[in-house]
Design a protein around this motif. Sequence first.
Motif, mmCIF file in Angstrom:
data_model
loop_
_atom_site.group_PDB
_atom_site.id
_atom_site.type_symbol
_atom_site.label_atom_id
_atom_site.label_comp_id
_atom_site.label_asym_id
_atom_site.label_seq_id
_atom_site.Cartn_x
_atom_site.Cartn_y
_atom_site.Cartn_z
ATOM 1 N N ASN A 235 0.872 -1.376 0.005
ATOM 2 C CA ASN A 235 0.179 -0.137 -0.046
ATOM 3 C C ASN A 235 0.914 1.349 -0.057
ATOM 4 O OD1 ASN A 235 1.206 -0.469 2.744
ATOM 5 N ND2 ASN A 235 -0.788 0.351 3.586
ATOM 6 N N ARG A 507 3.103 -3.873 5.051
ATOM 7 C CA ARG A 507 1.674 -2.770 5.066
ATOM 8 C C ARG A 507 2.127 -1.736 5.879
ATOM 9 N NH1 ARG A 507 0.262 -6.805 2.841
ATOM 10 N NH2 ARG A 507 -1.683 -7.952 2.566
ATOM 11 N N GLU A 510 -1.640 3.989 7.177
ATOM 12 C CA GLU A 510 -2.569 4.790 6.178
ATOM 13 C C GLU A 510 -3.249 6.089 6.881
ATOM 14 O OE1 GLU A 510 -5.211 2.549 3.928
ATOM 15 O OE2 GLU A 510 -3.393 1.123 3.199
#
Length: 633
Positions: A235, A507, A510
Motif C-alpha cells: 500500500n 503494510r 495509512e
Amino acid sequence: MPIITACTMDCGDACSLLVDPEARTVRGNPKHPFTKGFCCKKGGRYFDRLDAAERITTPLIKRDGQFVEAGWDEALGLAVARLDAARRNPATILHIGGHGYRGVLGKASSILFQALGSSTTRGALCDNTGITASIRDFGALNHNEPEDILHASRIVNWGRDVARSSVHQQALMARARKQGTEVLTISPGGDGAAEYSDLTIRVRPGTDRFLAGAVLKLFLESGDLNPWVLTRTANWPALRGLIDSLDFRDLCRACDVSAADAEMVYDWYADSGNVATLIGWGLQRHVFGGENVRFINAVAMLSGNVGVSGGGAYYNISSGRNLGTWAHLVRGGLPAAPRRELLINDLGPELRRADPPVEFVWIDGHNVVNQVPDCLAVADALRKPFVVVVDGFMHDTAMLADIILPPAFMFEREDALGSFIHNCVNHCAAAVPPPGLCRPDFEIMAELGARLADPVVLPDGDTCLAEGLKKADISLAELREHGFVKVSHPPVAFKGMVFAHPDGLYRFPEALSPEPERDAEYPLQLLTLVRGESVHSQIPEADQAGFPTVWIAKDNPAFAALNPAMDAYLVTPAGAMRVTVETVAGLHPRSVIMRRGGWMKFGHNANVIIESRMTDMGEGCAYYSQGCRLENR
C-alpha cells in the motif's frame, strides 16, 4: 558448587544464571550466548527478595479482618469449597494471571481455570499495542537476532531505556560503538541515554509518529527511494498520499523537534550502510502508541533497512514462540468454549458491572491492584468477591485477599522459559529449597484441581515440561544437563523483504492521528517509567519510606512556580498525591517522571491518580497520556 538456573522475572534478557546456594550469590552464566557472564542488579540481588524478613512463608486466612496463619490443608480446603460453590456458573469465577512468574509450568493456573470455563481478562498493560502494530506491518512478530546489531553501520535507539530494561542490549550497543558504530538516541530525555549514545534528540512524549512522519516526508521530497523496496509493499500509494498531504514543519512542531534534528534523523537513515532500529517499550503506552510504532517501522522499511543484516526494527519476539502447551493433557473440566473477558485496563468498573457478578477471584503472578490504572476502583471492587492471592508479600493486592498462599520463587522451583529478545530456552533449576511452607505454583494448582468435587487433573511436572519442549525439539534431559538450548531461527528476519502476510508484502500505516489537545488545567505529562533496581512492584518495603520522588527539568514551567519550602503535590483529574520534586537534565520541559510500581499502602503508587485510557490498537493501556500538574499545598 554453582547451579545453572535462570531468571523468570518479566524481563526480555531472560538470563541464564549461576547460583551458589551456600554463598547465596548470583552471577550470569558465561556459557550462555546472550547472558555472557553478567546479569543486572535486579537478578544479582535476588537473594535479598528470597530472604526478606517480610516474606510470607505460611498460608494466611483472613478472619474478622485479620490474617491468621493456617496449614495448607485448611487454606486449600476453604479455597476449594468456595470454588466448588462458584462452579455452578463458571462465569462467576475470575482468574487474573500476570507475568510476575513466567514459564512452561507457570501456565498451570491459566490452563486450570480455562478448564473450569472461568472468566478471564483481556487487554494488556504493557507491550500488546506495539506487538499488534508490528504484526500489522510485518505480518508476524519477529526481528533480527540480537547479536546482528553488531553488523550495523549505525544504530537508532528510538526510545528504549536499555540501561534499566535490558543491560545486555546496552552491552551490545557498547560493543558496537567500540567497533565504530554510531548510536543516535531519540527520547523525551531524563534516561541517561547520553552516556551510551553519540547523539541524542529530545522529542515530546508520545509524538514519535510525527518525527517519523517528518523523516518519511524528507525521503519523499528527496526522491531517494529504492524502487525495489516499494515493490515489497502492498500500500505504498496510500502512505505516499498521506505524506504528500502533510507539512514538514508542522510535523516537527507537533513533536517539538527542530527541522535540523529531523533532517539529521533522515541523514542517518538515508546514508550508505545499514541502520538497526531499537523501538522502546514505552512508545506504545500512549493513546496513539500503535501509530508511534508503525511509523517508526515505516522509516526502517522505506529506507531499505528491513530484511538485511545490520538493519531491522527491534521491538519484540514472543517469549513463547519456542515453547508448546500441555493444556491438551489435562483431564476433566469443560470443553473449550468462549469465556467471559473483563478488560484489565478498566478492571474496577468491569467488576462492578459484571453480570452475573464475580464471586470468586484467583490472582497469581500479578500485583493487579497496584499495576492497573484507577487502582482505588479495583481495590474497592475486589472487596466483594472471595479472593485468593498467590504471593509472598503483603502488597496492595494481597491485602485484599481472603486467602494468601505463599509460592516458591525462582531459584526455589523448576521451570523452562523463553525470552522476548533472544532465542534461547533456559532451564530454571531449583537451586535452593523454599522457606517455611512455601510451595511451587504448579504443585498448588495440581492439588487445587485434584481436590475439586469434579476434579481437574494436571499431568505431572516432568510430563508438562517435556510436552512444552517438543515444539523446539528439545529433550528435558538435554535442557537440564546444559541449562539452556539455543533454538535455530534465521538470523535476519524477513530476509529479502519477504513478509509474513499471505501476499508476502509489507503494510504501511495509512493514517496519522493528531495528538489529543492538552487540558490547560493539567499541562504536563506523567511518565511512570521502568525502574533500574526493581521489576515493576517487586520493591522492598524499606525502599518506600517517605514520599515518592518525581523528576522534572529546570525549564519545566512548574519548576519556577514551586516553593521548595512548601509541600509539593502531583495532581491529575483523578486526585493528588504528595511527592518530592527533583530535577534531571535533558528531560522534555512538559514531562514529569515517576518510577513505576510503588505501593499504594505507602503512598507511592501513581496509578491511584492515573485514569483508564485505551491505546489505539491491541487494547493496551495509555498510562503515559495522563495529564498532570505540580503544585504547592
